[in-house]
Enzyme design. Structure first.
Site, short mmCIF file in Angstrom:
data_model
loop_
_atom_site.label_atom_id
_atom_site.label_comp_id
_atom_site.label_asym_id
_atom_site.label_seq_id
_atom_site.Cartn_x
_atom_site.Cartn_y
_atom_site.Cartn_z
CG HIS A 100 -2.06 -1.14 1.41
ND1 HIS A 100 -2.73 -1.48 0.18
CD2 HIS A 100 -2.21 -1.85 2.27
CE1 HIS A 100 -3.59 -2.52 0.31
NE2 HIS A 100 -3.05 -3.00 1.72
CG ASP A 137 -2.59 -8.81 1.61
OD1 ASP A 137 -1.88 -8.98 2.40
OD2 ASP A 137 -3.88 -7.94 1.57
CG HIS A 139 -6.57 -5.66 2.30
ND1 HIS A 139 -5.91 -6.37 3.07
CD2 HIS A 139 -7.78 -5.16 2.69
CE1 HIS A 139 -6.75 -6.47 4.13
NE2 HIS A 139 -7.97 -5.81 3.80
ZN LIG Z 1 -3.89 -7.18 3.15
#
Ligand SMILES: [Zn+2]
Length: 249
Positions: A100, A137, A139
């Protein structure tokens, strides 16, 4: 298979779930009896600049404890990538995670994009041209996607099927169409059946590892490595990581 690890990854550097005490220990317990541990060096500022703006780096530098472990995590991904280039499959058992982290910002327990830095460094050094990044993952790795946006030679893929068999089969179909000089895996375990995402079994993680191995042996001289992203149920994290490594090795 070598596992890149540093004792400083055990430190609680922040108040978020990725930094919670016991997380890395739960994985280390499962993998250290089976796989050799290798110690990384911190990433250099020049390495971090391959993926991030100077402004972002100075922001993270302002959080001195986070900054030190974040440089070590990026260094761990670089080490795993270098091992893969030398013909040794590797996994970065690193913290904090990175997917991220975008060029000029970050969120979701990430600070520097370990994966992107490691791939960008191999490319900058002319050791590879084309890379496939598989991110399983829970996300979406918006940071990795942003860093390589417009870079045709780096393919970022984040499968999202809601059925576990389809999820694994979808990865297989995706890989059948790819060409690359290396495959790098952003391995987050928060889609596990007993973790936040509630989808993938321990066997699924092993199956994904096998697909990565098969792809690398067919397409890119066996060059493959992974780095840890998410995964928060400490009771099952270790066995899921171990299953993935067993599949990949
Ligand atoms: Zn994650």
């Amino acid at each position: 298979m070598k596992v890149v690890y540093h004792p400083r990854y055990l430190e609680v550097y922040a108040g978020d779930p990725a930094a919670k005490a016991g997380r890395i220990e739960s994985i280390l317990r499962e993998v250290s009896p089976h796989y050799e541990l290798v110690t990384p060096e911190p990433a250099s500022i020049e390495d971090v600049k391959l993926a991030h703006t100077e402004w972002h780096i100075s922001e993270i530098k302002g959080m001195s404890h986070v900054y030190e472990v974040a440089l070590l995590a990026a260094g761990g991904a670089i080490k795993a990538a270098e091992l893969a280039m030398s013909g040794e499959t590797a996994f970065g058992l690193i913290r904090p995670p990175g997917h991220h982290a975008s060029p000029g910002s970050c969120w979701g327990f990430c600070f520097f994009n370990n994966m992107a830095i490691s791939v960008a460094k191999l490319r900058q050094e002319g050791r590879i041209k084309r890379a496939v990044i598989l991110d399983f993952d829970l996300h979406y790795g918006d940071g990795t996607d942003n860093i390589f946006s417009g870079v045709a030679d780096v393919v970022y893929h984040h499968p999202e099927d809601r059925n576990n068999k389809e999820f694994v089969a979808g990865i297989e179909r995706f890989l059948e169409k790819q060409k690359a000089d290396i495959i790098a895996v952003s391995a987050g375990f928060d889609r596990g059946v007993e973790d936040w995402g509630g989808l993938l079994t321990t066997e699924d993680y092993q199956g994904i590892g096998r697909l990565v191995k098969g792809f690398s042996e067919r397409v890119c001289q066996g060059r493959r490595y992974g780095v840890l992203e998410g995964g928060y149920n400490h009771d099952v994290l270790g066995k899921n990581v171990k299953a993935f490594l067993d599949g990949m090795s």
